[in-house]
Motif scaffolding. Structure first.
Motif, mmCIF file in Angstrom:
data_model
loop_
_atom_site.group_PDB
_atom_site.id
_atom_site.type_symbol
_atom_site.label_atom_id
_atom_site.label_comp_id
_atom_site.label_asym_id
_atom_site.label_seq_id
_atom_site.Cartn_x
_atom_site.Cartn_y
_atom_site.Cartn_z
ATOM 1 N N PHE A 67 64.884 9.424 14.980
ATOM 2 C CA PHE A 67 65.916 9.052 13.944
ATOM 3 C C PHE A 67 66.125 7.814 13.525
ATOM 4 O O PHE A 67 66.957 7.318 12.573
ATOM 5 N N GLU A 68 65.398 6.772 14.241
ATOM 6 C CA GLU A 68 65.374 5.595 13.991
ATOM 7 C C GLU A 68 64.225 5.310 12.723
ATOM 8 O O GLU A 68 63.492 6.320 12.191
ATOM 9 N N HIS A 69 63.983 3.986 12.324
ATOM 10 C CA HIS A 69 63.410 3.666 11.551
ATOM 11 C C HIS A 69 61.708 3.748 11.819
ATOM 12 O O HIS A 69 61.499 3.715 12.856
ATOM 13 N N GLY A 70 60.906 4.001 10.694
ATOM 14 C CA GLY A 70 59.434 4.211 11.005
ATOM 15 C C GLY A 70 58.916 3.129 12.054
ATOM 16 O O GLY A 70 59.332 1.738 11.772
ATOM 17 N N ILE A 87 55.187 7.872 17.466
ATOM 18 C CA ILE A 87 55.606 6.905 16.350
ATOM 19 C C ILE A 87 56.460 7.524 15.438
ATOM 20 O O ILE A 87 55.840 8.343 14.757
ATOM 21 N N ALA A 88 57.688 7.035 15.493
ATOM 22 C CA ALA A 88 58.612 7.484 14.221
ATOM 23 C C ALA A 88 58.016 6.961 12.775
ATOM 24 O O ALA A 88 57.164 6.100 12.879
ATOM 25 N N SER A 89 58.241 8.054 11.821
ATOM 26 C CA SER A 89 57.604 7.783 10.537
ATOM 27 C C SER A 89 58.971 7.916 9.645
ATOM 28 O O SER A 89 60.059 8.409 9.775
ATOM 29 N N GLY A 90 58.689 7.055 8.414
ATOM 30 C CA GLY A 90 59.818 7.391 7.490
ATOM 31 C C GLY A 90 61.109 6.377 7.554
ATOM 32 O O GLY A 90 60.891 5.398 8.223
ATOM 33 N N HIS A 91 62.110 6.691 7.073
ATOM 34 C CA HIS A 91 63.163 5.855 6.856
ATOM 35 C C HIS A 91 64.273 6.408 8.337
ATOM 36 O O HIS A 91 64.356 7.488 8.639
ATOM 37 N N ASP A 94 66.032 10.160 9.006
ATOM 38 C CA ASP A 94 65.129 11.147 8.611
ATOM 39 C C ASP A 94 64.084 11.411 9.622
ATOM 40 O O ASP A 94 63.067 10.537 9.653
ATOM 41 N N PRO A 95 64.315 12.142 10.651
ATOM 42 C CA PRO A 95 63.577 12.292 11.808
ATOM 43 C C PRO A 95 61.901 12.778 11.559
ATOM 44 O O PRO A 95 62.038 14.044 11.558
#
Length: 171
Positions: A67-70, A87-91, A94-95
């Protein structure tokens, strides 16, 4: 060259999953050794609208990094045995996340984290600033990407199981 531009990660998960292919994943071990492997396979997870995603049912302590930043690192324990690197993606909020499934000739997310000596302590760190895990771009040209169904998501809806959201370099 190290990838420090956060905008590289602030994209849709399918774009990031493909863009990570061919990049160098670097790990500084507890002994100071630098391990470097080329990413050869990724798998995308689309958040709350994707029944295969850990974020499908909302935010928990376990999946909070998604749920964190990309660029936020998400490491979880699978079946109580294997650590899995994402690795998180997007903003933020927006999980979405990309699982690293293959590096060099090593395939399988549990084998990847074992080769890289990845621990859950890295979960929540920012890959653009982490001194322990980062990405580099050596301008390697990915000429052909094969798309496949994701693996190990029998609990997801059939529609989500059928998505071709696993990507592999085919050179």
């Amino acid at each position: 060259m190290r990838i420090t531009n956060k905008e590289f990660f602030n994209v849709d998960v399918l774009e990031l999953a493909k863009n990570l292919l061919g990049k160098i994943l670097c790990r500084k071990t507890k002994y100071g050794e630098i391990l470097q492997f080329r990413i050869t396979e990724t798998e995308a997870y689309g958040g709350t609208n994707d029944s295969a995603s850990h974020a499908h049912r909302g935010k928990t302590k376990r999946n909070a990094p998604m749920f964190e930043h990309g660029g936020t690192i998400y490491v979880y324990l699978c079946y109580g045995i294997h650590k899995i690197l994402n690795i998180a993606s997007g903003h933020a909020g927006d999980p979405q996340g990309v699982m690293i499934r293959g590096i060099n000739e090593i395939y399988g997310p549990g084998k990847v984290t074992k080769a890289l000596e990845i621990s859950r302590d890295l979960s929540g760190a920012d890959i653009t600033t982490s001194p322990e895990l980062w990405l580099e771009n050596d301008d390697f040209q990915v000429n052909n990407i094969k798309e496949y169904k994701r693996i190990g998501i029998g609990y997801a809806t059939q529609q989500d199981q059928d998505k071709l959201w696993r990507f592999r370099i085919d050179q």
